[in-house]
Scaffold this motif. Structure first.
Motif, short mmCIF file in Angstrom:
data_model
loop_
_atom_site.label_atom_id
_atom_site.label_comp_id
_atom_site.label_asym_id
_atom_site.label_seq_id
_atom_site.Cartn_x
_atom_site.Cartn_y
_atom_site.Cartn_z
N HIS A 28 -78.24 -12.92 36.14
CA HIS A 28 -78.00 -14.27 35.64
C HIS A 28 -78.85 -15.32 36.37
O HIS A 28 -79.48 -16.18 35.74
N ALA A 29 -78.89 -15.25 37.70
CA ALA A 29 -79.61 -16.27 38.46
C ALA A 29 -81.09 -16.26 38.09
O ALA A 29 -81.71 -17.33 37.88
N LEU A 30 -81.69 -15.09 37.99
CA LEU A 30 -83.11 -15.02 37.65
C LEU A 30 -83.35 -15.53 36.22
O LEU A 30 -84.33 -16.25 35.96
N ARG A 31 -82.44 -15.20 35.32
CA ARG A 31 -82.61 -15.68 33.94
C ARG A 31 -82.58 -17.22 33.90
O ARG A 31 -83.40 -17.86 33.25
N GLN A 32 -81.60 -17.77 34.64
CA GLN A 32 -81.49 -19.24 34.66
C GLN A 32 -82.77 -19.87 35.19
O GLN A 32 -83.30 -20.82 34.62
N GLU A 33 -83.25 -19.31 36.30
CA GLU A 33 -84.43 -19.91 36.93
C GLU A 33 -85.67 -19.74 36.06
O GLU A 33 -86.52 -20.64 35.98
N LEU A 34 -85.76 -18.59 35.40
CA LEU A 34 -86.91 -18.37 34.53
C LEU A 34 -86.88 -19.39 33.38
O LEU A 34 -87.91 -19.97 33.00
N GLN A 35 -85.69 -19.65 32.87
CA GLN A 35 -85.56 -20.63 31.78
C GLN A 35 -86.02 -22.02 32.26
O GLN A 35 -86.79 -22.70 31.58
N VAL A 36 -85.55 -22.38 33.45
CA VAL A 36 -85.93 -23.69 33.99
C VAL A 36 -87.44 -23.76 34.16
O VAL A 36 -88.09 -24.74 33.78
N ALA A 37 -88.02 -22.70 34.72
CA ALA A 37 -89.45 -22.70 35.00
C ALA A 37 -90.27 -22.80 33.70
O ALA A 37 -91.24 -23.56 33.62
N VAL A 38 -89.87 -22.04 32.68
CA VAL A 38 -90.62 -22.08 31.42
C VAL A 38 -90.47 -23.46 30.77
O VAL A 38 -91.44 -24.05 30.28
N ARG A 39 -89.26 -24.01 30.84
CA ARG A 39 -89.06 -25.35 30.24
C ARG A 39 -89.91 -26.39 30.97
O ARG A 39 -90.50 -27.28 30.35
N GLN A 40 -89.95 -26.24 32.31
CA GLN A 40 -90.75 -27.17 33.10
C GLN A 40 -92.23 -27.11 32.69
O GLN A 40 -92.87 -28.13 32.48
N ALA A 41 -92.73 -25.90 32.53
CA ALA A 41 -94.13 -25.72 32.15
C ALA A 41 -94.38 -26.28 30.74
O ALA A 41 -95.40 -26.93 30.49
N CYS A 42 -93.43 -26.05 29.86
CA CYS A 42 -93.62 -26.51 28.48
C CYS A 42 -93.58 -28.04 28.40
O CYS A 42 -94.24 -28.64 27.55
N ALA A 43 -92.79 -28.64 29.31
CA ALA A 43 -92.66 -30.10 29.28
C ALA A 43 -93.84 -30.80 29.97
O ALA A 43 -94.01 -31.99 29.84
N ASP A 44 -94.62 -30.05 30.73
CA ASP A 44 -95.69 -30.64 31.55
C ASP A 44 -96.97 -30.75 30.70
O ASP A 44 -97.56 -29.73 30.32
N PRO A 45 -97.41 -31.99 30.43
CA PRO A 45 -98.59 -32.13 29.56
C PRO A 45 -99.85 -31.52 30.17
O PRO A 45 -100.79 -31.20 29.45
N ALA A 46 -99.84 -31.34 31.50
CA ALA A 46 -101.05 -30.76 32.13
C ALA A 46 -101.15 -29.26 31.88
O ALA A 46 -102.18 -28.64 32.13
N ILE A 47 -100.05 -28.67 31.43
CA ILE A 47 -100.02 -27.20 31.27
C ILE A 47 -100.20 -26.83 29.80
O ILE A 47 -99.52 -27.37 28.93
N GLN A 48 -101.10 -25.88 29.57
CA GLN A 48 -101.33 -25.45 28.18
C GLN A 48 -100.94 -23.99 27.94
O GLN A 48 -100.76 -23.57 26.81
N ALA A 49 -100.87 -23.22 29.01
CA ALA A 49 -100.47 -21.80 28.86
C ALA A 49 -99.78 -21.36 30.15
O ALA A 49 -100.01 -21.93 31.22
N VAL A 50 -98.94 -20.34 30.02
CA VAL A 50 -98.11 -19.91 31.16
C VAL A 50 -98.30 -18.41 31.38
O VAL A 50 -98.18 -17.62 30.43
#
Ligand code: 3HC
Ligand code: NAI
Length: 702
Positions: A28-50
């Motif tokens: 659960h903890a890793l899933r939560q953190e992975l979700q946060v990290a992917v959302r953060q990357a998607c929200a960051d205009p400087a990031i285009q791919a992960v």
């Protein structure tokens, strides 16, 4: 703060490193953190791919199995939910797979638009071996990616495939040139995708996977394979899920897969297989022996006796490139043993499993000898001579004189007392039992028999070595037959007695195979040899003389030279490997029953089941209570791995828990009364069983 994620920015890329030791299980903890990290990357205009990768650990071994059955498993985001979100990411996600992507770990990669793997990576969906099906999109996304047939083959086998094979199948898009350069090459691949404005999630090669197979494929598949599934439910459920992938749109298919997965997780079969998974990990741990204990180095091995077992044992070491001296009594026996080993390797070569060069490399690891002086440098000696205490004594006395100090001296005895063998030497601390199973180069089970005096580092070295040989080592204390053969004794005793009481051999074996055994116990003795069974019982004769009916039929078969398949006649008659009931054995059973005053009667399948299996369970409980086995799980491993007990029933003691300990006790008590003197003698419930039931316990522990 994301403690389980190593998040780095290298615009236009974000690198999400999974970092949950030891194997990035998607708890659960890793899933939560992975979700946060992917959302953060998607929200960051400087990031285009992960890029999702695992900088210091395997990519991922899948869902966290220890969460199954707990609320954490379904806590948001559940793995399927998270992967649906990832698959809909507005920016390309690239999975960079190093070493391992298994189960939910591979499903995570499948939820990414793109995949690159290290050349040494292994990828697989092993859920079937846990009585499950992939439950985070695997059954729906994989057929769309690589087609139905290869997807089904991968999931039904449960075996991981190499990165090269994954590339061939289209499971990954490309391979890094070396494992070390995977992170850089994954970034380069991401840049290339951006340069060509690749879609975040490309169209599937097989959007309608049903198109990849004929209309009758699923019916034909079921027809072809269901016989080999025996009692297992998961292969059928998996087939249903893949069929759904061919009939329903992705979203509906994912929902159906999820429903099937949740039902499978609650099934007794999956619980049984998960019990064995954790039992196997537990088996390597011995209370009081620290993982940090320094081990003895094993560079040179010697095996004494080049017969059935010695040859197979030697092959295990040669297969891993360890030099082995094989010692025999006579040139003739040695030549025969070495020729048999070569023949085994050449059969493998003819089947395409070994190259001619590999056969020679392995043979080159083996040195035949007739002289004990050649054992002076051995770090480990395994004795596999005749099952006779006198011969073993002579061998160990000689070993004590010729082996270097600190060498580990092991016996492969099936039944003899390791402490008595150790007592022939001045170094009992260096002696233990290494009980391989036949064929020793194939069978995974290895009973590691700890004597009274066996030193902790000797035991720990043997456990480690067993694992390195690809075996499943299980610790046993010293007693007649150790864990496995001691339990075999009451189980087979009941089978032979039931023949006297009126059951037929075919009926007994059918009840056992319908339960899920690979073969019935009577067929098994015909295969291993009724003569072998007779010799194994020999040390027990004095104790067993209280019961004149004890294995009387098997003894008579031995006296008649009916040794089983090798002599064409045993409990059954054989034409090749085809077996038939033999009226002569029936007549013999009738004659012996009259002689012994046993009234023959119709025997129900239920009675066969209860008497054979509950006696097996009862002996297992005694072994646990006596401390011969360290845990119930060890007993279950011995019987599922060494004796063909169905793994999907979890082994004899797990099965006892599932059917209820009180039921097992009541049934034993019933036969104790019903079977007269015979019942009174043999059907004494184990003290541990009585204690557990009296205390209202449903779980077996000492
Ligand atoms: N969940 C939880 N714990 C796991 C785990 C998993 N998926 N995989 C491994 N572990 C734990 C082991 O229990 C062990 O813990 P311990 O040290 O406390 O005993 C530790 O990781 C190391 O494992 P091993 O001792 O087995 O180490 P090896 O290096 O020999 O093997 C492995 C590593 C090949 C990853 C092996 O552990 C393995 O096969 N794991 C199971 C893989 C699997 O079946 N994955 C599918 C899970 S089900 C799933 O994903 C459902 C999904 O579809 C929804
Ligand atoms: P086997 O009869 O096939 O081989 C024994 C070999 O030992 C023969 O080649 C013999 O020449 C040699 N030998 C005898 N005395 C010797 C001595 N003093 N020095 C050197 N070599 C000697 O027997 P098998 O089946 O290989 O059994 C060996 C041991 O393994 C026994 O203790 C047996 O109980 C045990 N075992 C057997 C299993 C089986 O299924 N056959 C399974 C597990 C253990």
């Amino acid at each position: 703060m994301l403690p389980l994620i190593d998040y780095r920015q290298a615009p236009p890329l974000a690198l999400i490193g999974l970092n949950r030791a030891p194997v990035n299980a998607l708890g659960h903890a890793l899933r939560q953190e992975l979700q946060v990290a992917v959302r953060q990357a998607c929200a960051d205009p400087a990031i285009q791919a992960v890029v999702i990768h695992a900088p210091a650990l395997p990519f991922s071994a899948g869902a966290d199995i220890s969460e199954f059955g707990h609320s954490r498993f379904t806590a948001q985001p559940s793995l399927p939910e998270l992967l649906i979100e990832l698959a809909a990411s507005p920016k390309p996600l690239i999975a960079a797979i190093n070493t391992l992507a298994l189960g939910g770990g591979l499903e995570l990669a499948l939820a990414c638009g793109y995949r690159i793997a290290a050349p040494n990576a292994r990828l697989g969906l092993p859920e079937i071996s846990l009585g499950l099906l992939p439950g985070a999109g695997g059954t729906q996304r994989l057929p769309r990616l690589i087609g139905v047939e290869p997807a089904l083959a991968l999931m039904q086998s449960g075996q991981p495939i190499s990165a090269a094979r994954a590339l061939e199948l289209g499971l990954v898009d490309c391979l890094a040139s070396r494992a070390e350069t995977l992170p850089d090459e994954a970034c380069a691949y991401a840049h290339a995708l951006l340069a060509r404005q690749a879609a975040p999630f490309p169209d599937y090669p097989h959007p309608d996977p049903g198109q990849t197979v004929s209309a009758s494929f699923f019916a034909d598949y079921l027809h072809q394979h269901q016989g080999s599934w025996k009692g297992r439910e998961a292969p059928r459920t998996l087939l249903e899920a893949v069929h759904t992938a061919c009939q329903q749109p992705l979203a509906a298919g994912l929902a159906h897969e999820q429903a099937l997965f949740m039902a499978a997780i609650d099934s007794p079969q999956s619980q049984a297989l998960r019990h064995l998974f954790f039992a196997e990990r537990e088996a390597g741990k011995v209370p009081g022996i620290e993982a940090s204990l320094p081990l003895r180095p094993i560079r040179q091995v010697a095996v004494i006796g080049a017969g059935t077992m010695g040859g197979g044992i030697a092959m295990n070491f040669a297969n891993r490139g360890l030099p082995v001296v094989l010692l025999e009594q006579t040139r003739e026996a040695l030549d025969r043993g070495l020729a048999q080993i070569r023949n085994n390797y050449e059969i493998s070569a003819r089947r395409g499993k070994l190259s001619a060069a590999e056969v020679e490399q392995r043979m080159a690891c083996l040195t035949g000898s007739l002289d004990y002086a050649d054992l002076a440098e051995a770090d480990l000696v395994i004795e596999a001579v005749f099952e006779s205490m006198a011969v073993k004594r002579q061998v160990f006395t000689t070993l004590d004189a010729v082996c270097k100090p600190g060498a580990i001296l092991a016996s492969n005895t099936s039944t003899l007392d390791i402490d008595a063998i150790a007592a022939c030497t001045q170094r009992p601390q260096d002696v233990l039992g290494l009980h391989f199973f036949s064929p020793a180069n194939v069978m995974r089970l290895l009973e590691v028999v700890r004597g009274q005096a066996t030193a902790p580092d000797v035991l720990a070295t043997a456990l480690k070595l067993g694992k390195q040989l690809g075996k499943l080592p299980v610790v046993s204390g010293v007693c007649y037959g150790f864990i496995g053969n001691r339990m075999l004794e009451p189980y087979s005793r009941e089978a032979y007695h039931l023949l006297l009481e009126g059951a037929s051999a075919a009926q007994i074996d059918r009840v056992l195979t319908e339960f899920g055994f690979n073969m019935g116990v009577l067929s098994m003795y015909d295969l291993v040899g009724i003569d072998v069974g007779y010799l194994i019982r020999t040390p027990m004769r004095a104790i067993l003389s209280q019961d004149p009916s004890y294995c009387r039929l098997a003894d008579e078969l031995y006296a008649l030279g009916r040794y089983g398949q090798k002599s064409g006649r045993g409990t059954y008659l054989y034409a090749g490997r085809e077996r038939q009931d033999d009226p002569e054995v029936q007549a013999l059973a009738e004659r012996l029953a009259t002689e012994l005053g046993i009234t023959r009667r119709e025997i129900s399948d239920q009675e066969i089941h209860e008497r054979c299996l509950f006696m097996l369970i009862n002996e297992g409980l005694k072994i646990l209570d006596e401390g011969i086995a360290l845990r119930a799980g060890d007993i279950d491993l011995v019987w599922t791995c060494g004796y063909g007990f169905p793994d999907w029933r979890g082994g004899p003691l797990h099965y006892a828990e599932q059917i209820g300990l009180a039921h097992v006790l009541a049934t034993l008590q019933k036969y104790r009364t019903q079977l007269g003197d015979y019942g009174a003698l043999w059907f004494q419930p184990a003290a541990l069983l009585e204690r557990l039931v009296a205390a209202g316990q449903t779980h077996i522990s000492r």
